[in-house]
Design a protein around this motif. Structure first.
Motif, PDB file in Angstrom:
ATOM      1  N   GLY A  93       0.771  -1.229   0.000  1.00 56.14           N
ATOM      2  CA  GLY A  93       0.000   0.000   0.000  1.00 56.14           C
ATOM      3  C   GLY A  93       0.807   1.287   0.000  1.00 56.14           C
ATOM      4  O   GLY A  93       0.242   2.376  -0.024  1.00 56.14           O
ATOM      5  N   GLY A  94       2.130   1.160   0.035  1.00 58.88           N
ATOM      6  CA  GLY A  94       2.959   2.359   0.055  1.00 58.88           C
ATOM      7  C   GLY A  94       3.026   3.040  -1.295  1.00 58.88           C
ATOM      8  O   GLY A  94       2.474   2.559  -2.289  1.00 58.88           O
ATOM      9  N   GLY A  95       3.720   4.172  -1.305  1.00 57.29           N
ATOM     10  CA  GLY A  95       3.876   4.896  -2.555  1.00 57.29           C
ATOM     11  C   GLY A  95       4.335   6.312  -2.321  1.00 57.29           C
ATOM     12  O   GLY A  95       4.712   6.690  -1.210  1.00 57.29           O
ATOM     13  N   LEU A  96       4.274   7.091  -3.380  1.00 56.63           N
ATOM     14  CA  LEU A  96       4.657   8.508  -3.337  1.00 56.63           C
ATOM     15  C   LEU A  96       3.383   9.342  -3.277  1.00 56.63           C
ATOM     16  O   LEU A  96       2.512   9.195  -4.152  1.00 56.63           O
ATOM     17  N   VAL A  97       3.286  10.175  -2.270  1.00 59.91           N
ATOM     18  CA  VAL A  97       2.115  11.040  -2.124  1.00 59.91           C
ATOM     19  C   VAL A  97       2.549  12.448  -1.784  1.00 59.91           C
ATOM     20  O   VAL A  97       3.688  12.671  -1.355  1.00 59.91           O
ATOM     21  N   GLN A  98       1.639  13.380  -1.950  1.00 55.86           N
ATOM     22  CA  GLN A  98       1.902  14.760  -1.589  1.00 55.86           C
ATOM     23  C   GLN A  98       1.477  15.018  -0.149  1.00 55.86           C
ATOM     24  O   GLN A  98       0.602  14.305   0.381  1.00 55.86           O
ATOM     25  N   PRO A  99       2.045  16.018   0.472  1.00 60.26           N
ATOM     26  CA  PRO A  99       1.617  16.369   1.836  1.00 60.26           C
ATOM     27  C   PRO A  99       0.112  16.612   1.893  1.00 60.26           C
ATOM     28  O   PRO A  99      -0.458  17.239   0.983  1.00 60.26           O
ATOM     29  N   GLY A 100      -0.504  16.097   2.947  1.00 58.85           N
ATOM     30  CA  GLY A 100      -1.936  16.250   3.123  1.00 58.85           C
ATOM     31  C   GLY A 100      -2.777  15.110   2.569  1.00 58.85           C
ATOM     32  O   GLY A 100      -3.966  15.009   2.884  1.00 58.85           O
ATOM     33  N   GLU A 101      -2.169  14.278   1.755  1.00 59.11           N
ATOM     34  CA  GLU A 101      -2.905  13.170   1.171  1.00 59.11           C
ATOM     35  C   GLU A 101      -2.981  11.985   2.140  1.00 59.11           C
ATOM     36  O   GLU A 101      -2.411  12.022   3.228  1.00 59.11           O
ATOM     37  N   SER A 102      -3.705  10.941   1.694  1.00 59.86           N
ATOM     38  CA  SER A 102      -3.933   9.770   2.538  1.00 59.86           C
ATOM     39  C   SER A 102      -3.462   8.503   1.841  1.00 59.86           C
ATOM     40  O   SER A 102      -3.382   8.446   0.608  1.00 59.86           O
ATOM     41  N   LEU A 103      -3.171   7.503   2.652  1.00 62.95           N
ATOM     42  CA  LEU A 103      -2.850   6.169   2.166  1.00 62.95           C
ATOM     43  C   LEU A 103      -3.378   5.154   3.172  1.00 62.95           C
ATOM     44  O   LEU A 103      -3.500   5.473   4.363  1.00 62.95           O
ATOM     45  N   ARG A 104      -3.656   3.961   2.689  1.00 60.14           N
ATOM     46  CA  ARG A 104      -3.988   2.862   3.597  1.00 60.14           C
ATOM     47  C   ARG A 104      -3.025   1.710   3.350  1.00 60.14           C
ATOM     48  O   ARG A 104      -2.930   1.204   2.238  1.00 60.14           O
ATOM     49  N   LEU A 105      -2.347   1.322   4.388  1.00 55.80           N
ATOM     50  CA  LEU A 105      -1.444   0.184   4.330  1.00 55.80           C
ATOM     51  C   LEU A 105      -2.159  -1.082   4.787  1.00 55.80           C
ATOM     52  O   LEU A 105      -3.036  -1.022   5.649  1.00 55.80           O
ATOM     53  N   SER A 106      -1.749  -2.194   4.209  1.00 53.78           N
ATOM     54  CA  SER A 106      -2.271  -3.499   4.617  1.00 53.78           C
ATOM     55  C   SER A 106      -1.112  -4.404   4.999  1.00 53.78           C
ATOM     56  O   SER A 106      -0.020  -4.296   4.439  1.00 53.78           O
ATOM     57  N   CYS A 107      -1.377  -5.290   5.922  1.00 57.31           N
ATOM     58  CA  CYS A 107      -0.390  -6.279   6.342  1.00 57.31           C
ATOM     59  C   CYS A 107      -1.106  -7.621   6.404  1.00 57.31           C
ATOM     60  O   CYS A 107      -1.971  -7.820   7.260  1.00 57.31           O
ATOM     61  N   ALA A 108      -0.737  -8.503   5.519  1.00 56.63           N
ATOM     62  CA  ALA A 108      -1.370  -9.819   5.457  1.00 56.63           C
ATOM     63  C   ALA A 108      -0.429 -10.874   6.011  1.00 56.63           C
ATOM     64  O   ALA A 108       0.762 -10.878   5.701  1.00 56.63           O
ATOM     65  N   ALA A 109      -0.986 -11.751   6.827  1.00 58.46           N
ATOM     66  CA  ALA A 109      -0.204 -12.829   7.418  1.00 58.46           C
ATOM     67  C   ALA A 109      -0.559 -14.155   6.770  1.00 58.46           C
ATOM     68  O   ALA A 109      -1.701 -14.382   6.386  1.00 58.46           O
ATOM     69  N   SER A 110       0.445 -14.985   6.658  1.00 58.10           N
ATOM     70  CA  SER A 110       0.221 -16.288   6.040  1.00 58.10           C
ATOM     71  C   SER A 110      -0.456 -17.269   6.992  1.00 58.10           C
ATOM     72  O   SER A 110      -0.964 -18.286   6.566  1.00 58.10           O
TER      73      SER A 110
ATOM     74  N   ASN B 289      -6.966 -12.207   8.508  1.00 55.72           N
ATOM     75  CA  ASN B 289      -5.548 -12.210   8.901  1.00 55.72           C
ATOM     76  C   ASN B 289      -4.825 -10.970   8.395  1.00 55.72           C
ATOM     77  O   ASN B 289      -3.707 -11.042   7.881  1.00 55.72           O
ATOM     78  N   THR B 290      -5.457  -9.832   8.550  1.00 57.08           N
ATOM     79  CA  THR B 290      -4.924  -8.594   7.992  1.00 57.08           C
ATOM     80  C   THR B 290      -5.024  -7.462   9.009  1.00 57.08           C
ATOM     81  O   THR B 290      -6.025  -7.339   9.719  1.00 57.08           O
ATOM     82  N   VAL B 291      -3.977  -6.668   9.047  1.00 59.14           N
ATOM     83  CA  VAL B 291      -3.945  -5.442   9.839  1.00 59.14           C
ATOM     84  C   VAL B 291      -3.798  -4.264   8.885  1.00 59.14           C
ATOM     85  O   VAL B 291      -3.081  -4.372   7.883  1.00 59.14           O
ATOM     86  N   TYR B 292      -4.479  -3.188   9.205  1.00 55.10           N
ATOM     87  CA  TYR B 292      -4.474  -2.004   8.343  1.00 55.10           C
ATOM     88  C   TYR B 292      -3.922  -0.800   9.089  1.00 55.10           C
ATOM     89  O   TYR B 292      -3.970  -0.726  10.320  1.00 55.10           O
ATOM     90  N   LEU B 293      -3.428   0.149   8.322  1.00 53.71           N
ATOM     91  CA  LEU B 293      -3.043   1.439   8.874  1.00 53.71           C
ATOM     92  C   LEU B 293      -3.556   2.512   7.923  1.00 53.71           C
ATOM     93  O   LEU B 293      -3.041   2.657   6.811  1.00 53.71           O
ATOM     94  N   GLN B 294      -4.594   3.203   8.344  1.00 50.36           N
ATOM     95  CA  GLN B 294      -5.120   4.329   7.576  1.00 50.36           C
ATOM     96  C   GLN B 294      -4.334   5.567   7.968  1.00 50.36           C
ATOM     97  O   GLN B 294      -4.294   5.925   9.151  1.00 50.36           O
ATOM     98  N   MET B 295      -3.733   6.194   6.991  1.00 49.02           N
ATOM     99  CA  MET B 295      -2.879   7.356   7.251  1.00 49.02           C
ATOM    100  C   MET B 295      -3.461   8.570   6.540  1.00 49.02           C
ATOM    101  O   MET B 295      -3.553   8.577   5.308  1.00 49.02           O
ATOM    102  N   ASN B 296      -3.847   9.558   7.305  1.00 45.86           N
ATOM    103  CA  ASN B 296      -4.393  10.794   6.762  1.00 45.86           C
ATOM    104  C   ASN B 296      -3.462  11.953   7.059  1.00 45.86           C
ATOM    105  O   ASN B 296      -2.602  11.872   7.938  1.00 45.86           O
ATOM    106  N   SER B 297      -3.657  13.032   6.332  1.00 48.21           N
ATOM    107  CA  SER B 297      -2.871  14.256   6.548  1.00 48.21           C
ATOM    108  C   SER B 297      -1.374  13.956   6.604  1.00 48.21           C
ATOM    109  O   SER B 297      -0.670  14.385   7.525  1.00 48.21           O
ATOM    110  N   LEU B 298      -0.899  13.227   5.625  1.00 47.41           N
ATOM    111  CA  LEU B 298       0.504  12.825   5.622  1.00 47.41           C
ATOM    112  C   LEU B 298       1.424  14.028   5.525  1.00 47.41           C
ATOM    113  O   LEU B 298       1.119  15.031   4.861  1.00 47.41           O
TER     114      LEU B 298
END
Length: 115
Positions: free
Chosen positions: A8-25, A76-85
């Protein structure tokens, strides 16, 4: 052996949002608190958010009010919602159990916040 895969990572501008996911086997989430960690360039890896098996959460002051950790044990997933980066959020982000297990570190997912 349990593997954790972040995405879920990437390049974003300040103020934007991203959501990361973490999947376990494997179905480890049911039994362990989980955490999101990050390592900025030239700095040590740090815990930024954690979530207990029952769902209670804790955040580092640097992300409190902007980031939200959640978990879906059925998936089996954990998320991280990131706002106002912010540019200072630039780092490689990892998930792991909390406290972390050295054998469970994955490759992480990189986030760059830049205009």
């Amino acid at each position: 052996q349990v593997q954790l895969v972040e995405s879920g990572g990437g390049l974003v501008q300040p103020g934007e949002s991203l959501r990361l996911s973490c999947a376990a086997s494997g179905s480890i989430f049911t039994f362990y608190p989980m955490g999101w960690y990050r390592q900025a360039p030239g700095k040590q890896r740090e815990l930024i958010a954690s979530i207990a098996t029952g769902g209670s959460t804790n955040y580092d002051t640097s992300v409190k009010g902007r980031f939200t950790i959640s978990r879906d044990n059925a998936k089996n997933t954990v998320y991280l919602q990131m706002n106002s980066l912010k540019p200072e959020d630039t780092a490689v982000y990892y998930c792991n159990i909390y406290p972390p297990s050295e054998i469970m570190w994955g490759q992480g997912t990189e986030i760059t916040v830049s205009s």
